[in-house]
Design an enzyme around this catalytic site. Sequence first.
Site, PDB file in Angstrom:
ATOM      1  N   LEU A 432       0.817  -1.210   0.000  1.00  0.00           N
ATOM      2  CA  LEU A 432       0.000   0.000   0.000  1.00  0.00           C
ATOM      3  C   LEU A 432       0.851   1.261   0.000  1.00  0.00           C
ATOM      4  CD1 LEU A 432      -2.709  -1.052   2.618  1.00  0.00           C
ATOM      5  CD2 LEU A 432      -2.958  -0.973   0.138  1.00  0.00           C
ATOM      6  N   GLY A 433       2.033   1.164   0.574  1.00  0.00           N
ATOM      7  CA  GLY A 433       2.892   2.335   0.661  1.00  0.00           C
ATOM      8  C   GLY A 433       4.161   1.997   1.412  1.00  0.00           C
ATOM      9  N   GLY A 435       7.239   3.991   4.018  1.00  0.00           N
ATOM     10  CA  GLY A 435       7.693   5.158   4.750  1.00  0.00           C
ATOM     11  C   GLY A 435       9.094   4.965   5.285  1.00  0.00           C
ATOM     12  N   GLY A 436       9.512   5.889   6.165  1.00  0.00           N
ATOM     13  CA  GLY A 436      10.852   5.833   6.713  1.00  0.00           C
ATOM     14  C   GLY A 436      11.099   4.636   7.601  1.00  0.00           C
ATOM     15  N   PHE A 437      10.027   4.061   8.162  1.00  0.00           N
ATOM     16  CA  PHE A 437      10.194   2.957   9.094  1.00  0.00           C
ATOM     17  C   PHE A 437       9.849   1.600   8.480  1.00  0.00           C
ATOM     18  CE2 PHE A 437       9.064   6.518  12.080  1.00  0.00           C
ATOM     19  CZ  PHE A 437      10.375   6.752  12.448  1.00  0.00           C
ATOM     20  N   VAL A 440       3.910  -0.901   4.184  1.00  0.00           N
ATOM     21  CA  VAL A 440       2.571  -1.301   4.606  1.00  0.00           C
ATOM     22  C   VAL A 440       1.950  -2.158   3.504  1.00  0.00           C
ATOM     23  CG1 VAL A 440       0.283  -0.525   5.328  1.00  0.00           C
ATOM     24  CG2 VAL A 440       2.304   0.808   5.954  1.00  0.00           C
ATOM     25  N   LYS A 454       1.775  -3.242   8.860  1.00  0.00           N
ATOM     26  CA  LYS A 454       2.924  -2.347   8.856  1.00  0.00           C
ATOM     27  C   LYS A 454       4.150  -3.180   9.208  1.00  0.00           C
ATOM     28  CE  LYS A 454       4.571   1.984  10.888  1.00  0.00           C
ATOM     29  NZ  LYS A 454       4.245   3.056  11.853  1.00  0.00           N
ATOM     30  N   ASP A 551       3.489  13.894  14.427  1.00  0.00           N
ATOM     31  CA  ASP A 551       3.703  13.630  12.994  1.00  0.00           C
ATOM     32  C   ASP A 551       2.369  13.623  12.259  1.00  0.00           C
ATOM     33  OD1 ASP A 551       5.241  13.214  10.753  1.00  0.00           O
ATOM     34  OD2 ASP A 551       5.262  11.027  10.954  1.00  0.00           O
TER      35      ASP A 551
END
Length: 647
Positions: A432-433, A435-437, A440, A454, A551
């Site tokens: 789905l996407g 990020g920095g961590f 997902v 996640k 955030d």
Amino acid sequence: MSPLTVVWVANRETALNDTSGVLKLTDQGLVLLVNGTSNSTVWSSTLSSKAENPVAQLVVSGNLVVKDGHNGEHFLWQSFDFLGDTLLPGTKIGWDPVTGLERTMTSSKSADDPGHGDFIFRIDPRGYPQAVLTNGTAIMVRVGPWNGLMFSGATIYLRYSKLLPSDYDFIEKELICKLQPLHTYSFIRSVVTPWGGVQLLHWSRQTSSWETLLSLPEGECDKYSHCGANSFCRVTPAPICTCLEGFVPKYPRKWKDLYWSDGCVRITPLSCSKDGFKKHSGLVLPDTSSSWHNKTMNLQECEDLCRKNCSCTAYSNMDVRRGGSGCLLWFHDLIDMRQGGQDLYIRLPMSEPDDESNKKKLVGMIAGSILFFMSMMFGLVLCLWRKKLEEPEIFWWKQRAHKREKDDMDLPMFDLSTIVYATNYFSSDNKLGEGGFGSVYKGALENGTEIAVKRLSIDSEQGLDEFKNEVQLIAKLQHRNLVKLLGCCIQQKEKLLIYELMPNRSLDTFIFDDSRRKLLDWAKRFQIIGGTARGLVYLHQDSRLRVIHRDLKTSNILLDKDMNAKISDFGLARTFAGDQTEARTKRVMGTYGYISPEYAVRGSFSTKSDVFAFGVIVLEIVSGRKNREFCVPHQSLNLLGHVSDTK
């Protein structure tokens, strides 16, 4: 011996029903078994060359031979080339590379019928030759390749190695068996049983009977590929089948029901140049039928060769004697592993295997610190370091679980195999996407529940802090405008958070897309703004903990099927005590464009920091423009500056 033991039968398929049988030797050197009544040939030997003065002899080894009278050492034919169900000392089994003859042992149909049964013990010449017991073409038991001391799969043989000295020579694709008893007056034999087993027997003078030294299969783990691919079988503890590190069950539901034959699959695909190797000790090496081997290479050369070949999945020594020698490479799934006595190095993504170079660096650092610091100071540092190193993540998890129990919280722990199966092995199609961590992924549990997973990046130290923080916070927060955490998973270095799936994904995918923003009329935009505000009020005022998100941004506002807003991603969130209104940090974290000025300049954050970010989100929802990417000709203002300037 009494009773006599049959070790070879010529006419296995054609029985003589009376006592009229006659054994003959022809002038050409053929051995014939003739029905004396009908004078018909029941069985005949073969002849590879013409004999001038043939002689038939039953030698002391039990071998019936035909030899030329002028050359007594050269056998024109021998029964040892055409085995029945019994292997005697001195017998060869395997492929003869010169004549193309394959020597195999075939079971009898029953104890009373010596006809050819279904089970064959042979040397499989594919890849690195190995001894196998087959039922037709299907492998039933794999006794394994010769490792210099023994057939690696016959681990029970170690119990009797002193009683039965062995000498096996691997020549091309021929395995010469020279099994000798410890005493010349002892008798041993190996038999393929009618019921599908291999036994090693010795004659006991005390009991006047054959006693079993070795019997395969001895248990479930001896059955070929009982646990499927990329797993190993162990007698204890239960369950007997376990996936290798870096692998999970292919079908979790079947695995839980103790159906293991489908085996395991990788969690993370290999990337070739970034892969490493994990050492597994005490194993029977996998099926070698698709392997590659070299007798002269050492282990380091073997590793280098495997590392260069992106298809190579594992490597090991061929010979375990004298510290190990030779090289074996595997290129596909690893089949039929169980407890044994050899080391196997399995290819894994770099984040998963043991990093030997890091270990060496660590040892060097410790040695350097001994020279640098006083012994007392070093002892203190070492003590603290060890305490930190020995505190596993699972210990932290148990502490958090215990604390949640006190708080009457219930956060389910998911099994890794369940999540891997739900996300189709973290397929890129399900992503789905990112990020920095970490990334997902969407997925579906077996009960049909749609989830968003996640997956924390294994290489991110900051990600571990985020994971702990998110679990601690979100487990205590329940609100219709906060995303719901269904559970988590800590297993095999994986750290996963499992959320309810938001079908419409995040707010930024709508308002910053020229076509999709048209789906948001003003009523829906106002609904999203209101939902975000209610979630924020809950975090700041109504929850048991005062939470500062830190955030808040459009990508962290998720939308359900009815376009209701739900705040997500609490990795950077912090809690305040009841009378606390502000805090400071030396490390400013968040997303530029949403960070308040006092937080960016002084590291000071409070509820006002989230309100500032909320204001930016409102402006972006209304304008459909990103704050940081907003640009007006002849101006250097962002969206906030432009709005302020137009007042």
